[in-house]
Design an enzyme around this catalytic site. Structure first.
Site, PDB file in Angstrom:
ATOM      1  N   GLU A 144      81.759  64.381 -36.730  1.00 46.53           N
ATOM      2  CA  GLU A 144      83.159  64.106 -36.444  1.00 46.53           C
ATOM      3  C   GLU A 144      83.501  63.919 -34.956  1.00 46.53           C
ATOM      4  O   GLU A 144      84.158  64.777 -34.351  1.00 46.53           O
ATOM      5  CB  GLU A 144      84.044  65.216 -37.066  1.00 46.53           C
ATOM      6  CG  GLU A 144      83.857  65.260 -38.578  1.00 46.53           C
ATOM      7  CD  GLU A 144      84.735  66.277 -39.291  1.00 46.53           C
ATOM      8  OE1 GLU A 144      85.277  67.180 -38.647  1.00 46.53           O
ATOM      9  OE2 GLU A 144      84.871  66.157 -40.517  1.00 46.53           O
ATOM     10  N   GLU A 260      80.738  64.749 -46.272  1.00 44.93           N
ATOM     11  CA  GLU A 260      81.645  65.868 -46.577  1.00 44.93           C
ATOM     12  C   GLU A 260      82.772  65.350 -47.457  1.00 44.93           C
ATOM     13  O   GLU A 260      83.322  64.283 -47.190  1.00 44.93           O
ATOM     14  CB  GLU A 260      82.291  66.428 -45.296  1.00 44.93           C
ATOM     15  CG  GLU A 260      81.384  67.223 -44.411  1.00 44.93           C
ATOM     16  CD  GLU A 260      82.150  67.911 -43.269  1.00 44.93           C
ATOM     17  OE1 GLU A 260      83.383  68.032 -43.325  1.00 44.93           O
ATOM     18  OE2 GLU A 260      81.466  68.305 -42.301  1.00 44.93           O
TER      19      GLU A 260
HETATM   20  C1  BGC Z   1      84.372  71.623 -40.576  1.00 48.65           C
HETATM   21  C2  BGC Z   1      84.847  72.793 -41.386  1.00 48.65           C
HETATM   22  C3  BGC Z   1      86.062  72.429 -42.208  1.00 48.65           C
HETATM   23  C4  BGC Z   1      85.811  71.178 -42.997  1.00 48.65           C
HETATM   24  C5  BGC Z   1      87.023  70.735 -43.750  1.00 48.65           C
HETATM   25  C6  BGC Z   1      84.149  70.461 -41.475  1.00 48.65           C
HETATM   26  O1  BGC Z   1      83.661  69.387 -40.738  1.00 48.65           O
HETATM   27  O2  BGC Z   1      83.173  71.943 -39.962  1.00 48.65           O
HETATM   28  O3  BGC Z   1      85.122  73.855 -40.525  1.00 48.65           O
HETATM   29  O4  BGC Z   1      86.334  73.469 -43.114  1.00 48.65           O
HETATM   30  O5  BGC Z   1      85.371  70.136 -42.154  1.00 48.65           O
HETATM   31  O6  BGC Z   1      88.122  70.631 -42.885  1.00 48.65           O
END
Ligand code: BGC
Length: 329
Positions: A144, A260
C-alpha cells in the site's frame, strides 16, 4: 515501459498466479510493531489449519523496517530474519506458496526520498538471502504505497526494486503494487519493465464504509450498522471495478492477485458472509488469485481465542464442503 503483451513466457506468470489460487494472510503477526505481535507467535498449528482448510498460499506481511539498522547498509537483524525464515518454511513445507512483502513501512510513506535507500537495501538483502529458495516463494515489493509517494516516484522506485531483485533472482515471481492502498483504479498509473514474471497486487475493500465500519484506524469513522448489499447497484459497481482490473490485466499481460480483501468484525456476520462470497466469486470468474485478510484476528476466519473456525466465512471462501469437512474434524 508497460506495453508488452502476453508472451509464451508471461503465460508462466498466469500459471503461477493460478497456483497462488485461494490464499490467506498471516495478518497481525510479523507486521506488528517492534517487540510484540498483535497475535502472539505464529504457531505451527495455525499452518496445519490453513493447509487442512485447503488454502493454496499464505501472504506473510512483514514490518522489516522495524528490524533494520537506521544507517546504511541498513542491516536486517539476523534473529528477525531467522524468525521470518521459520514462518516461510512452515508454509512451504506444507505445500503452500508463500508471499513475503514489506509491510507498514510508515517512514517511507512520509519521506519516500529519504527512505528509498533503506527500501532498496531491504530488497537487496532479502533477494540474496532467499535466492536459493524454491520458486514457490514470491516477493511483493511494498504494501500500500500512499501518503507522499507520488505515481512518478513510485514507478521509478518499484522498477529499481525489481532490478535489484533480478540481480540474484532472475525468474522469481514478483508482485507489484499499485498506488493508493493498492487500488484497482490506480492500476493504469503503473509503468513497469517488460518482465514476464510479474503479478499485479491489488486490495479490495469496496464499499469501504461497509468493510471498515467501526474500524478505529480509519479517519472518517465509518458508522456501524451498514449491511451488504444495500442495493443491486452496489453489486454492479463492484463488478464494473473488477472488470476494469481484468481489462488492464489483459491489455498488459499481467495477472492479478487480490492480496487483501475482507470485512471487519463490527459488520454483522450475515452481511460479511454475503460480501465475502460475492467478491470471491467475482474474483475467480475473472481469473484473479486471492488472499483473504486475514487468518485469526479481527477480520479472521479463525477464532484463535476459542480455537474455532468461523465456518460461515470459510464456506464463503472455500465452499460449503470445505466448511463441512472442517466441522467434522
Ligand atoms: C493493514 C491492516 C488493516 C487492513 C484492513 C492492511 O493492509 O495492514 O492493519 O487491518 O489493511 O484495513
Amino acid at each position: 515501459m508497460c506495453s508488452f503483451t502476453v508472451s509464451a513466457e508471461s503465460s508462466d506468470a498466469f500459471s503461477w498466479n493460478a497456483k497462488l489460487g485461494r490464499g490467506i494472510n498471516l495478518g497481525n503477526f510479523l507486521e506488528s510493531k517492534r517487540g510484540k505481535t498483535w497475535m502472539g507467535e505464529p504457531k505451527a498449528e495455525y499452518f496445519d489449519l490453513m493447509q487442512q482448510a485447503g488454502f493454496d498460499s499464505v501472504r506473510i506481511p512483514v514490518r522489516w523496517s522495524a528490524y533494520t539498522a537506521a544507517e546504511a547498509p541498513y542491516r536486517i537483524e539476523p534473529d528477525f530474519l531467522k524468525r521470518v525464515d521459520g514462518v516461510i518454511d512452515e508454509v512451504l513445507s506444507r505445500g503452500m506458496l508463500a508471499v513475503v512483502n514489506v509491510h507498514h513501512f510508515e517512514e517511507f510513506m512520509h519521506a519516500p526520498e529519504t527512505e528509498k535507500p533503506r527500501l532498496l537495501a531491504i530488497w537487496k538483502q532479502l533477494s540474496e538471502h532467499y535466492q536459493d529458495y524454491p520458486p514457490e516463494l514470491f516477493f511483493e515489493t511494498l504494501n500500500e504505497p500512499v501518503d507522499n509517494v507520488s505515481p512518478e516516484f513510485w514507478n521509478a522506485c518499484q522498477n529499481e526494486i525489481i532490478a535489484v531483485i533480478r540481480q540474484s533472482n532472475p525468474k522469481r515471481m514478483i508482485q507489484v503494487s499499485s498506488l493508493g492502498w493498492n487500488r484497482i483504479d490506480k492500476l493504469p498509473l503503473l509503468e513497469l519493465p517488460p518482465d514476464p514474471y510479474l503479478i499485479a497486487s491489488v486490495h479490495f475493500y469496496d464499499p469501504h464504509p461497509f468493510t471498515h465500519q467501526g474500524a478505529s484506524w480509519v479517519d472518517y469513522d465509518p458508522p456501524v450498522g451498514r449491511k451488504f448489499p444495500q442495493s443491486d447497484k452496489e453489486k454492479l459497481q463492484i463488478k464494473r471495478n473488477l472488470d476494469q482490473a481484468a481489462a488492464w490485466s489483459k491489455e498488459h499481460g499481467i495477472p492479478i492477485n487480490v492480496g487483501e480483501f475482507g470485512a471487519f468484525s463490527k459488520a454483522d456476520m450475515d452481511s460479511r458472509i454475503r460480501w465475502t462470497r460475492f467478491v470471491r466469486e467475482e474474483f475467480e470468474q475473472r481469473g484473479f488469485s486471492w488472499n483473504y485478510w486475514e487468518f485469526g484476528s479481527s477480520f479472521g476466519i479463525y477464532d484463535a481465542r476459542k480455537g474455532e473456525w468461523r465456518l460461515g466465512l470459510v464456506a464463503a471462501l472455500l465452499g460449503k464442503e470445505s466448511a463441512q469437512a472442517l466441522q467434522r474434524r
